[in-house]
Design an enzyme around this catalytic site. Structure first.
Site, PDB file in Angstrom:
ATOM      1  N   CYS A 108       0.833  -1.208   0.000  1.00 31.87           N
ATOM      2  CA  CYS A 108       0.000   0.000   0.000  1.00 31.87           C
ATOM      3  C   CYS A 108       0.866   1.255   0.000  1.00 31.87           C
ATOM      4  O   CYS A 108       1.551   1.531  -0.973  1.00 31.87           O
ATOM      5  CB  CYS A 108      -0.999  -0.035   1.151  1.00 31.87           C
ATOM      6  SG  CYS A 108      -2.341   1.173   0.950  1.00 31.87           S
ATOM      7  N   GLU A 113      -2.519  -8.885   3.736  1.00 26.81           N
ATOM      8  CA  GLU A 113      -2.871  -9.308   5.096  1.00 26.81           C
ATOM      9  C   GLU A 113      -4.377  -9.196   5.364  1.00 26.81           C
ATOM     10  O   GLU A 113      -4.866  -9.717   6.371  1.00 26.81           O
ATOM     11  CB  GLU A 113      -2.080  -8.489   6.122  1.00 26.81           C
ATOM     12  CG  GLU A 113      -2.556  -7.073   6.362  1.00 26.81           C
ATOM     13  CD  GLU A 113      -2.144  -6.062   5.307  1.00 26.81           C
ATOM     14  OE1 GLU A 113      -2.425  -4.869   5.508  1.00 26.81           O
ATOM     15  OE2 GLU A 113      -1.542  -6.470   4.280  1.00 26.81           O
ATOM     16  N   HIS A 129      -3.854  -4.940   0.103  1.00 21.44           N
ATOM     17  CA  HIS A 129      -3.393  -5.439   1.403  1.00 21.44           C
ATOM     18  C   HIS A 129      -3.480  -6.972   1.429  1.00 21.44           C
ATOM     19  O   HIS A 129      -4.561  -7.523   1.651  1.00 21.44           O
ATOM     20  CB  HIS A 129      -4.263  -4.865   2.525  1.00 21.44           C
ATOM     21  CG  HIS A 129      -4.066  -3.410   2.747  1.00 21.44           C
ATOM     22  ND1 HIS A 129      -3.103  -2.912   3.599  1.00 21.44           N
ATOM     23  CD2 HIS A 129      -4.688  -2.336   2.213  1.00 21.44           C
ATOM     24  CE1 HIS A 129      -3.153  -1.590   3.586  1.00 21.44           C
ATOM     25  NE2 HIS A 129      -4.105  -1.215   2.747  1.00 21.44           N
TER      26      HIS A 129
END
Length: 203
Positions: free
Chosen positions: A76, A186, A184
């Site tokens: 990001c 995650e 992202h």
């Protein structure tokens, strides 16, 4: 040990939690020697480009990060700071990737930030010099991942996957040992977990 770069940005904790779930030894640090000694480095973040770059420069991390030789993953804001320049705050960045970061143009009916699930297209766009990224091994040509961003990196020779929201943009960039995702991983469920595993398993 995987080093997670500590700097003036948010969302670092969620990356650490994702690595913990995968059973990977990791440490959040802005220590130069720990970053150089790490087996891999992750450069995540949510925030504002200018203040983030100021933090890096104040600690001499800007020169360190762009001269590492181990696998390095920007996420990001981390990816945007790896480009030449960001329109956000008219900020000179690290210059690892040969592209610039711009704000999505105001477009009727389209919200900024670009937030939510959208595709990554793993075939390099026309004009890209890249082959499909090793980070996408085991994934289909098109996968859904989670984005939250108001700025985007233009498609360039370092683009290995693209997305379109208002305009086409680089969803993933890669150059030598440097990898980056605008989305992202995650927060991208199974697809994101596979991408993180592929990064962890890089030689």
């Amino acid at each position: 040990m995987i080093a997670i770069v500590k700097y003036n940005a948010g969302n670092i904790g969620s990356v650490k939690n994702a690595l913990n779930r995968l059973g990977v030894d990791n440490q959040v640090t802005d220590d130069v020697e720990q970053l150089r000694a790490a087996s891999k480095v992750i450069f995540p973040g949510v925030g504002e480009a200018g203040t983030a770059m100021e933090y890096l420069k104040d600690r001499g991390l800007d020169d360190v990060l762009k001269n590492l030789t181990q696998p390095f993953l920007g996420i990001c804001l981390g990816m945007q700071l790896m480009c030449h320049h960001s329109e956000e705050g008219d900020t000179p960045c690290l210059g690892i990737f040969d592209t610039h970061v711009q704000r999505f143009p105001a477009t009727p009916g389209m919200k900024v930030p670009h937030m939510g699930w959208n595709l990554i297209q793993s075939t390099p766009p026309t004009g890209s010099l890249q082959q499909p990224s090793a980070l996408l091994a085991g994934l289909p040509h098109s996968s859904d991942v989670y984005y939250v961003h108001s700025y985007y990196a233009e498609v360039c020779k370092n683009t290995v996957a693209a997305c379109e929201y208002i305009v086409p943009f680089s969803s993933m960039l890669q150059k030598d040992n440097y990898y980056a995702t605008q989305f992202h991983p995650e927060k991208s469920a199974g697809v994101g977990e596979q991408i993180l595993k592929n990064f962890i398993n890089l030689p």
